[in-house]
Write a protein that holds these residues in place. Sequence first.
Motif, PDB file in Angstrom:
ATOM      1  N   ARG A   1      32.416  41.407   9.862  1.00 12.90           N
ATOM      2  CA  ARG A   1      33.131  42.516   9.673  1.00 12.90           C
ATOM      3  C   ARG A   1      33.912  43.682  11.267  1.00 12.90           C
ATOM      4  O   ARG A   1      33.621  42.665  11.698  1.00 12.90           O
ATOM      5  CB  ARG A   1      32.161  43.900  10.139  1.00 12.90           C
ATOM      6  CG  ARG A   1      32.017  43.565   8.379  1.00 12.90           C
ATOM      7  CD  ARG A   1      30.261  45.234   8.970  1.00 12.90           C
ATOM      8  NE  ARG A   1      29.206  45.345   7.654  1.00 12.90           N
ATOM      9  CZ  ARG A   1      28.891  46.015   7.544  1.00 12.90           C
ATOM     10  NH1 ARG A   1      28.926  46.919   7.540  1.00 12.90           N
ATOM     11  NH2 ARG A   1      28.153  46.256   5.964  1.00 12.90           N
ATOM     12  N   GLY A   2      35.402  43.301  10.868  1.00 15.20           N
ATOM     13  CA  GLY A   2      36.315  43.485  12.477  1.00 15.20           C
ATOM     14  C   GLY A   2      36.846  42.277  13.232  1.00 15.20           C
ATOM     15  O   GLY A   2      37.260  42.719  14.014  1.00 15.20           O
ATOM     16  N   ALA A   3      36.311  41.393  11.742  1.00 12.84           N
ATOM     17  CA  ALA A   3      37.364  39.875  12.183  1.00 12.84           C
ATOM     18  C   ALA A   3      38.455  40.171  12.845  1.00 12.84           C
ATOM     19  O   ALA A   3      39.454  40.067  14.596  1.00 12.84           O
ATOM     20  CB  ALA A   3      37.131  38.565  11.673  1.00 12.84           C
ATOM     21  N   ARG A   4      39.309  40.816  12.048  1.00  8.38           N
ATOM     22  CA  ARG A   4      41.034  41.003  12.942  1.00  8.38           C
ATOM     23  C   ARG A   4      41.102  42.186  13.740  1.00  8.38           C
ATOM     24  O   ARG A   4      42.270  41.704  14.421  1.00  8.38           O
ATOM     25  CB  ARG A   4      41.849  41.201  10.981  1.00  8.38           C
ATOM     26  CG  ARG A   4      42.889  41.670  11.410  1.00  8.38           C
ATOM     27  CD  ARG A   4      44.005  42.330   9.728  1.00  8.38           C
ATOM     28  NE  ARG A   4      43.706  41.557   9.120  1.00  8.38           N
ATOM     29  CZ  ARG A   4      43.787  40.969   8.001  1.00  8.38           C
ATOM     30  NH1 ARG A   4      45.146  39.826   9.061  1.00  8.38           N
ATOM     31  NH2 ARG A   4      43.783  40.534   7.187  1.00  8.38           N
ATOM     32  N   GLY A   5      40.735  43.553  13.750  1.00 10.76           N
ATOM     33  CA  GLY A   5      40.477  44.379  14.833  1.00 10.76           C
ATOM     34  C   GLY A   5      40.620  43.469  15.948  1.00 10.76           C
ATOM     35  O   GLY A   5      40.945  43.484  17.364  1.00 10.76           O
ATOM     36  N   LEU A   6      38.959  43.132  16.251  1.00 12.34           N
ATOM     37  CA  LEU A   6      38.699  43.002  17.440  1.00 12.34           C
ATOM     38  C   LEU A   6      38.888  41.050  17.810  1.00 12.34           C
ATOM     39  O   LEU A   6      39.718  41.350  19.240  1.00 12.34           O
ATOM     40  CB  LEU A   6      37.267  42.177  16.722  1.00 12.34           C
ATOM     41  CG  LEU A   6      36.247  41.696  18.439  1.00 12.34           C
ATOM     42  CD1 LEU A   6      36.167  42.880  19.368  1.00 12.34           C
ATOM     43  CD2 LEU A   6      34.449  40.937  18.213  1.00 12.34           C
ATOM     44  N   GLY A   7      39.745  40.658  16.841  1.00  9.30           N
ATOM     45  CA  GLY A   7      40.833  39.667  17.449  1.00  9.30           C
ATOM     46  C   GLY A   7      41.828  40.048  17.998  1.00  9.30           C
ATOM     47  O   GLY A   7      42.399  39.167  18.736  1.00  9.30           O
ATOM     48  N   VAL A   8      42.866  40.691  16.955  1.00  8.58           N
ATOM     49  CA  VAL A   8      44.069  41.871  17.782  1.00  8.58           C
ATOM     50  C   VAL A   8      44.022  42.118  19.005  1.00  8.58           C
ATOM     51  O   VAL A   8      44.627  41.701  19.961  1.00  8.58           O
ATOM     52  CB  VAL A   8      44.254  42.529  16.671  1.00  8.58           C
ATOM     53  CG1 VAL A   8      45.890  43.187  17.225  1.00  8.58           C
ATOM     54  CG2 VAL A   8      44.833  41.403  15.553  1.00  8.58           C
ATOM     55  N   LEU A   9      42.552  43.049  19.413  1.00  8.74           N
ATOM     56  CA  LEU A   9      42.484  43.272  20.665  1.00  8.74           C
ATOM     57  C   LEU A   9      42.590  42.071  21.643  1.00  8.74           C
ATOM     58  O   LEU A   9      42.610  42.269  22.852  1.00  8.74           O
ATOM     59  CB  LEU A   9      41.372  44.304  20.676  1.00  8.74           C
ATOM     60  CG  LEU A   9      41.064  45.625  19.632  1.00  8.74           C
ATOM     61  CD1 LEU A   9      40.131  46.476  19.966  1.00  8.74           C
ATOM     62  CD2 LEU A   9      43.398  46.465  19.969  1.00  8.74           C
ATOM     63  N   ALA A  10      41.568  41.468  21.569  1.00  8.79           N
ATOM     64  CA  ALA A  10      41.074  40.064  22.081  1.00  8.79           C
ATOM     65  C   ALA A  10      42.317  39.805  22.427  1.00  8.79           C
ATOM     66  O   ALA A  10      42.636  39.287  23.869  1.00  8.79           O
ATOM     67  CB  ALA A  10      40.141  39.643  22.212  1.00  8.79           C
ATOM     68  N   ALA A  11      43.048  39.432  21.689  1.00  9.75           N
ATOM     69  CA  ALA A  11      44.126  38.430  22.014  1.00  9.75           C
ATOM     70  C   ALA A  11      45.309  38.930  23.133  1.00  9.75           C
ATOM     71  O   ALA A  11      45.873  38.587  23.453  1.00  9.75           O
ATOM     72  CB  ALA A  11      44.549  37.864  20.284  1.00  9.75           C
ATOM     73  N   VAL A  12      45.491  40.617  22.824  1.00  7.55           N
ATOM     74  CA  VAL A  12      46.601  41.329  23.039  1.00  7.55           C
ATOM     75  C   VAL A  12      45.765  41.750  24.860  1.00  7.55           C
ATOM     76  O   VAL A  12      46.690  40.934  25.861  1.00  7.55           O
ATOM     77  CB  VAL A  12      46.421  42.698  22.724  1.00  7.55           C
ATOM     78  CG1 VAL A  12      47.029  43.481  23.800  1.00  7.55           C
ATOM     79  CG2 VAL A  12      47.341  42.707  21.353  1.00  7.55           C
ATOM     80  N   GLN A  13      44.769  41.311  25.261  1.00  8.98           N
ATOM     81  CA  GLN A  13      44.138  41.181  26.769  1.00  8.98           C
ATOM     82  C   GLN A  13      44.335  39.768  27.057  1.00  8.98           C
ATOM     83  O   GLN A  13      44.495  40.453  27.866  1.00  8.98           O
ATOM     84  CB  GLN A  13      42.526  41.781  26.470  1.00  8.98           C
ATOM     85  CG  GLN A  13      41.948  43.110  25.767  1.00  8.98           C
ATOM     86  CD  GLN A  13      42.757  44.051  26.434  1.00  8.98           C
ATOM     87  OE1 GLN A  13      42.436  44.364  28.042  1.00  8.98           O
ATOM     88  NE2 GLN A  13      43.516  44.950  26.515  1.00  8.98           N
ATOM     89  N   LEU A  14      44.321  38.988  26.253  1.00 12.93           N
ATOM     90  CA  LEU A  14      43.912  37.330  26.510  1.00 12.93           C
ATOM     91  C   LEU A  14      45.632  37.421  27.190  1.00 12.93           C
ATOM     92  O   LEU A  14      45.926  36.755  27.992  1.00 12.93           O
ATOM     93  CB  LEU A  14      43.470  36.398  26.161  1.00 12.93           C
ATOM     94  CG  LEU A  14      43.676  35.043  26.419  1.00 12.93           C
ATOM     95  CD1 LEU A  14      42.554  35.309  27.732  1.00 12.93           C
ATOM     96  CD2 LEU A  14      42.922  33.807  25.461  1.00 12.93           C
ATOM     97  N   GLY A  15      46.777  37.768  26.372  1.00 11.64           N
ATOM     98  CA  GLY A  15      47.660  37.394  26.636  1.00 11.64           C
ATOM     99  C   GLY A  15      48.589  38.616  27.476  1.00 11.64           C
ATOM    100  O   GLY A  15      49.559  38.161  28.199  1.00 11.64           O
ATOM    101  N   GLY A  16      48.344  39.779  27.626  1.00 11.78           N
ATOM    102  CA  GLY A  16      48.041  40.582  28.295  1.00 11.78           C
ATOM    103  C   GLY A  16      48.508  39.981  29.784  1.00 11.78           C
ATOM    104  O   GLY A  16      49.455  40.169  31.071  1.00 11.78           O
ATOM    105  N   VAL A  17      47.250  39.686  30.213  1.00 12.50           N
ATOM    106  CA  VAL A  17      46.816  39.600  31.431  1.00 12.50           C
ATOM    107  C   VAL A  17      47.172  38.691  32.197  1.00 12.50           C
ATOM    108  O   VAL A  17      47.374  38.567  33.807  1.00 12.50           O
ATOM    109  CB  VAL A  17      44.881  39.189  31.380  1.00 12.50           C
ATOM    110  CG1 VAL A  17      45.032  39.096  33.174  1.00 12.50           C
ATOM    111  CG2 VAL A  17      44.510  40.845  31.303  1.00 12.50           C
TER     112      VAL A  17
END
Length: 332
Positions: free
Chosen positions: A235-251
Motif C-alpha cells: 500500500r502506498g508504494a508509489r507515494g512512498l517511493g516518490v517521496l524517498a526518491a525526491v529526498q535522496l536525489g535532492g540531498v
Amino acid sequence: MGETQILGRGGRVAGSVVSSLLAAVLLGWVIRDLTVGGPDGLWWHWAGEAAGYGLRPSAYTAGQDVLLLVVYAVVAVKVMRSAAAAALLAATGALTVVLRLPATVGLVQAADGGDLFGGPHPGALATTAGSVLGGLVLIVLAAAGRRPAGPQEAAAPPGRASAAWAGVLLLSGGAVVLAWQVYAAVNHGWERYATLFFGTGSPQRSVLLGATGWQTATLAGFALLAGVVCLKRGRGARGLGVLAAVQLGGVNALIVSAYLEGPVYEQFPLLDTDSQLALVTPPVLCVLAAVALVLLLPRPAPENAGPYGPGPAPWQAPAPGPYGNPGADSGR
C-alpha cells in the motif's frame, strides 16, 4: 491489487490544511534567510550544510528544509484527489516527526541552559515543536480517516517491473548511504561518531533540523523502507517511493553543487581511492533517484482503453477501403 481503503473527504481536507500550514511556516523561514544572506549565500549554505562544510549561523534553514517544503506543497495538492492520500499523509507525517524531533529536544535543552532567548530561537522552537505535532496529526488522519474504496476509487499500484526496478534502485541508494555511515563510524571511532550523529556538545549547522548524522541516517532508512514497499508492491508504494526518491536525489544534488562550487572535482586525480569513491557517490545516487522517480510517476491512462489497447476491439474496427462501407450486395 489496488488500495482496499481510501482517505475520506474530511481527512483529505484536514491533511491538505495541515500540510499547507507546515509549508507556509517553513516558507516564512526561507524568506527570512533570504533577506539575511541573499540567494547566493543561502544556496551555498544549503549545499555546504548537506556536504558537511562550514557553519553559517546566520541561516536557520537547511537543504532538507527546502525538500520538505516541496513535499508539503505537493502533498497539500495531491492529497485532495489521490487514491493514495493516506499513504502520502502517513509518510509525510513520519518524515516530519523524525527530522524535527531531535531539533526540538536540542532547542529545549538550550532553553534550560539559558541560551534560547534572543533572535529567532523562540520561533525556531515553536516551529519544530509545532511541526512534530503537525506530523503526528498527519499520521492520525491517515490512520483514522479511511473508508472502504469504491470500485473506481482504488489506487492502482505501479506495474510489477516498474515497482521492482524502483525498489532495487531505492534499496541500493539507501544501502550506499548506510554503508558510508558505517565507514564514518569505523574511521572516526564510535564515540566521536555518536557526537556527530546526535550533535551533543557541539553547535549544529541546522537549527530547525537535528545533527547531520541523524539527517543522513533518516534518509538512508527512508530509502530502504520505500525500496522494500516498492518490491512488495504494498500500500502506498508509489507515494512512498516518490517521496524517498525526491529526498535522496535532492540531498545529493545539493552535495554535488557544493562539490562543483568547491571546486572539489578538479582534485579528483590526486585523491586516494576512498576520497574518489566519496566524490563519485552523490552523482550516482542522483541518477538512481531520478530513474526511480521516473519509474514510479503515474502515467495517464489512454482514452477508451480496452483489453486490446486504445480504441475498439479488432472485430469492431471498420475495414479499410471499400470494405469499410459495404454496399447492397454485401454478404452474398
